[in-house]
Motif scaffolding. Structure first.
Motif, PDB file in Angstrom:
ATOM      1  N   LYS A   1       0.859  -1.190   0.000  1.00 26.29           N
ATOM      2  CA  LYS A   1       0.000   0.000   0.000  1.00 26.29           C
ATOM      3  C   LYS A   1       0.885   1.225   0.000  1.00 26.29           C
ATOM      4  O   LYS A   1       1.592   1.497   0.974  1.00 26.29           O
ATOM      5  CB  LYS A   1      -0.926   0.016   1.218  1.00 26.29           C
ATOM      6  N   ASP A   2       0.847   1.963  -1.083  1.00 28.02           N
ATOM      7  CA  ASP A   2       1.687   3.154  -1.222  1.00 28.02           C
ATOM      8  C   ASP A   2       1.144   4.240  -0.296  1.00 28.02           C
ATOM      9  O   ASP A   2       0.001   4.693  -0.464  1.00 28.02           O
ATOM     10  CB  ASP A   2       1.664   3.630  -2.674  1.00 28.02           C
ATOM     11  N   PRO A   3       1.919   4.678   0.684  1.00 24.38           N
ATOM     12  CA  PRO A   3       1.406   5.677   1.629  1.00 24.38           C
ATOM     13  C   PRO A   3       1.158   7.039   0.996  1.00 24.38           C
ATOM     14  O   PRO A   3       0.481   7.881   1.599  1.00 24.38           O
ATOM     15  CB  PRO A   3       2.507   5.750   2.692  1.00 24.38           C
ATOM     16  N   HIS A   4       1.687   7.256  -0.205  1.00 20.15           N
ATOM     17  CA  HIS A   4       1.569   8.569  -0.838  1.00 20.15           C
ATOM     18  C   HIS A   4       0.497   8.620  -1.920  1.00 20.15           C
ATOM     19  O   HIS A   4       0.137   9.711  -2.366  1.00 20.15           O
ATOM     20  CB  HIS A   4       2.927   8.975  -1.404  1.00 20.15           C
ATOM     21  N   THR A   5      -0.012   7.468  -2.339  1.00 22.78           N
ATOM     22  CA  THR A   5      -1.130   7.442  -3.288  1.00 22.78           C
ATOM     23  C   THR A   5      -2.350   6.750  -2.707  1.00 22.78           C
ATOM     24  O   THR A   5      -3.466   6.935  -3.204  1.00 22.78           O
ATOM     25  CB  THR A   5      -0.721   6.699  -4.580  1.00 22.78           C
ATOM     26  N   GLY A   6      -2.134   5.948  -1.671  1.00 15.94           N
ATOM     27  CA  GLY A   6      -3.232   5.189  -1.076  1.00 15.94           C
ATOM     28  C   GLY A   6      -3.575   3.926  -1.826  1.00 15.94           C
ATOM     29  O   GLY A   6      -4.462   3.180  -1.398  1.00 15.94           O
ATOM     30  N   ARG A   7      -2.883   3.648  -2.930  1.00 16.79           N
ATOM     31  CA  ARG A   7      -3.179   2.464  -3.735  1.00 16.79           C
ATOM     32  C   ARG A   7      -2.454   1.238  -3.194  1.00 16.79           C
ATOM     33  O   ARG A   7      -1.286   1.314  -2.822  1.00 16.79           O
ATOM     34  CB  ARG A   7      -2.762   2.683  -5.193  1.00 16.79           C
ATOM     35  N   THR A   8      -3.160   0.098  -3.184  1.00 22.13           N
ATOM     36  CA  THR A   8      -2.534  -1.176  -2.854  1.00 22.13           C
ATOM     37  C   THR A   8      -2.357  -1.961  -4.149  1.00 22.13           C
ATOM     38  O   THR A   8      -3.313  -2.165  -4.900  1.00 22.13           O
ATOM     39  CB  THR A   8      -3.384  -1.983  -1.869  1.00 22.13           C
TER      40      THR A   8
ATOM     41  N   ARG B   1       5.593   5.722  -5.419  1.00 20.95           N
ATOM     42  CA  ARG B   1       6.260   6.999  -5.199  1.00 20.95           C
ATOM     43  C   ARG B   1       7.532   6.739  -4.393  1.00 20.95           C
ATOM     44  O   ARG B   1       7.475   6.111  -3.327  1.00 20.95           O
ATOM     45  CB  ARG B   1       5.342   7.964  -4.454  1.00 20.95           C
ATOM     46  N   ARG B   2       8.666   7.176  -4.971  1.00 23.35           N
ATOM     47  CA  ARG B   2       9.941   6.921  -4.286  1.00 23.35           C
ATOM     48  C   ARG B   2       9.894   7.580  -2.915  1.00 23.35           C
ATOM     49  O   ARG B   2       9.391   8.694  -2.757  1.00 23.35           O
ATOM     50  CB  ARG B   2      11.122   7.406  -5.126  1.00 23.35           C
ATOM     51  N   THR B   3      10.452   6.883  -1.935  1.00 22.07           N
ATOM     52  CA  THR B   3      10.238   7.369  -0.573  1.00 22.07           C
ATOM     53  C   THR B   3      11.278   6.854   0.400  1.00 22.07           C
ATOM     54  O   THR B   3      11.786   5.736   0.276  1.00 22.07           O
ATOM     55  CB  THR B   3       8.828   6.939  -0.093  1.00 22.07           C
ATOM     56  N   SER B   4      11.588   7.672   1.369  1.00 24.36           N
ATOM     57  CA  SER B   4      12.256   7.209   2.579  1.00 24.36           C
ATOM     58  C   SER B   4      11.177   6.756   3.556  1.00 24.36           C
ATOM     59  O   SER B   4       9.984   6.898   3.286  1.00 24.36           O
ATOM     60  CB  SER B   4      13.107   8.334   3.177  1.00 24.36           C
TER      61      SER B   4
END
Length: 464
Positions: A96-103, A171-174
């Motif tokens: 689940k991408d925390p920045h788009t909300g998509r799983t 989304r690239r992320t730390s």
């Protein structure tokens, strides 16, 4: 004019605790040829200096290196740049991408490095990597260390990386809030929480997890993964150095971040905070690479230097909410043909002189009050600039992106002032409070096949 460096709160806390207790451009090719003729060979004294260094950069880049790791579904890509890629997935992951909300469901494979014993037990570690990530692929880079008392850290995520940001990409992320009560990760940096107590990291492993959409033949390919460990003394002032190999200036493109003020504020509030990607773009173009017109087609045609906007977009860390993630900048540089990028620390201006003399410009990270760097005209809690040379008397020639326009980017800074603001680990802010300094952090971008002299100078710094 700064990156988002003030949000590196864990590093600041750690320091406070310690106190309480392929074909280069024409100018690059000329630089390589000139340095090959004039730069000295590595000396026994240089080797001895390296052996006593408080910085240890180590990487995995060769076929032999990749064979030493544990492969779970990965195979080796052979050729001029050996790497690892997915051969057959070993499982699936619902992320689940925390920045788009998509799983989304992803296939994955894993490569784990052997343990690397640090030459000097470390208080900080920064990982960096070079990878090709086609659309709908990404990698996760993790670190697990062994403490000096025999305990182990958890697997810390040092970055989730993809070059793109399309509809099929994460989304690239730390990753925030990673800690075990003894160490923690702030954006891109692992740090011992209370180094004054004597605890250190004595070794580490890196783990790469490669992801792709199920059913697709596409795969990420990782050509380089490594990390810099260091144990620098807490100091407000560093010893002064004597000028050595000076009087050389490299011809590096000049770009101002300030002319982009207000542009694309969704990427770290716009150009006034783009010191890191602007510096990265200067060096990428020094080596004769730049985005294609198609890649730049998204940029408003009224904007000058659209490649700087492109660099900001493609280094942006969606968790950090900034373009100043150090490994993300190095990874972005390595998306260009036959370029490599790493994050490390240098311990002296002598190291910097050797790199410049070999035709290798360096991006440095520093923080300072307005009164601490004559000619800058500003103070900053964290700023990246590009060192391109030294004057005949040893002063610094820098391309400083915090300039009103491109013509004003070239600056000359006093050697002693620059040396101290870059290499120190502690400083006072305008309120007299103790804050952290970068301790010589820098980005190095160089060809996959450096010229012999460049290879030798890099090897002296432990970079292969």
């Amino acid at each position: 004019m700064t990156s988002s460096a003030p949000r590196r709160t864990v590093l600041a806390a750690a320091l406070a605790a310690a106190a309480g207790a392929a074909t280069p451009s024409a100018q690059a090719a000329d630089a390589a040829r000139t340095s090959e003729a004039s730069a000295p060979a590595a000396t026994p004294q240089a080797a001895a200096r390296r052996s006593k260094s408080l910085v240890d950069y180590h990487s995995w880049t060769t076929t032999t290196d990749w064979h030493k790791g544990r492969a779970q579904g990965t195979g080796i890509t052979h050729g001029a740049r050996p790497g690892i890629h997915i051969v057959h997935p070993v499982g699936t992951l619902d992320y689940k991408d925390p920045h788009t909300g998509r799983t989304t469901t992803w296939d994955y494979a894993v490569w784990t490095s052997p343990a690397h014993s640090l030459k000097v037990p470390a208080t900080e570690v920064i990982a960096s990597w070079n990878a090709h990530t086609p659309p709908a692929t990404w990698i996760a880079v993790e670190l697990r260390g062994t403490y000096s008392d025999g305990g182990h850290t958890p697997w810390y995520v040092m970055g989730r990386w993809t070059a793109g940001d399309g509809a099929s990409d994460i989304r690239r992320t730390s990753v925030d809030d990673q800690k075990d009560g003894r160490s923690s990760v702030s954006t891109d940096t692992f740090a011992i929480d209370a180094p004054a107590g004597g605890l250190r990291l004595t070794s580490y492993q890196l783990r790469l997890t490669l992801h792709r959409k199920p059913g697709t033949p596409l795969t990420p390919t990782v050509w380089r993964v490594g990390a810099m460990g260091s144990d620098l003394p807490d100091r407000f002032e560093v010893p002064a150095s004597r000028p050595g190999q000076v009087g050389r200036e490299l011809v590096v493109p000049r770009y101002s971040q300030e002319i982009h003020k207000g542009q694309y504020p969704e990427y770290d509030n716009g150009g006034e905070a783009w010191c890191s990607p602007t510096s990265s773009q200067m060096i990428i173009e020094y080596w004769g690479r730049k985005p294609t017109q198609q890649q730049l087609s998204w940029v408003n045609p009224d904007y000058a230097d659209p490649q700087v906007c492109h660099a900001a977009r493609h280094t942006f860390d969606y968790q950090y909410e900034g373009c100043g993630n150090w490994p993300f900048n190095a990874a972005y540089a390595a998306t260009y043909r036959d370029l490599q990028g790493i994050v490390t620390r240098l311990t002296s201006l002598t190291d910097l002189e050797h790199l410049i003399h070999a035709g290798l410009p360096v991006i440095t990270s520093q923080s300072f009050l307005k009164t601490e760097l004559d000619g800058a005209g500003y103070g900053t809690a964290g700023h990246l600039m590009t060192v391109i040379g030294f004057t005949k008397n040893g002063d610094i020639v820098a391309n400083d992106p915090a300039s009103p326009d491109n013509a004003a980017v070239r600056r000359i800074y006093k050697r002693r002032q620059f040396e101290n603001i870059w290499l120190r680990t502690k400083r006072y802010d305008a309120k007299g409070q103790v804050k952290s300094g970068s301790g010589g952090v820098c980005y190095l971008y160089f060809p996959a096949k450096p010229a012999p002299t460049q290879h030798r100078v890099l090897a002296e710094l432990g970079i292969h």
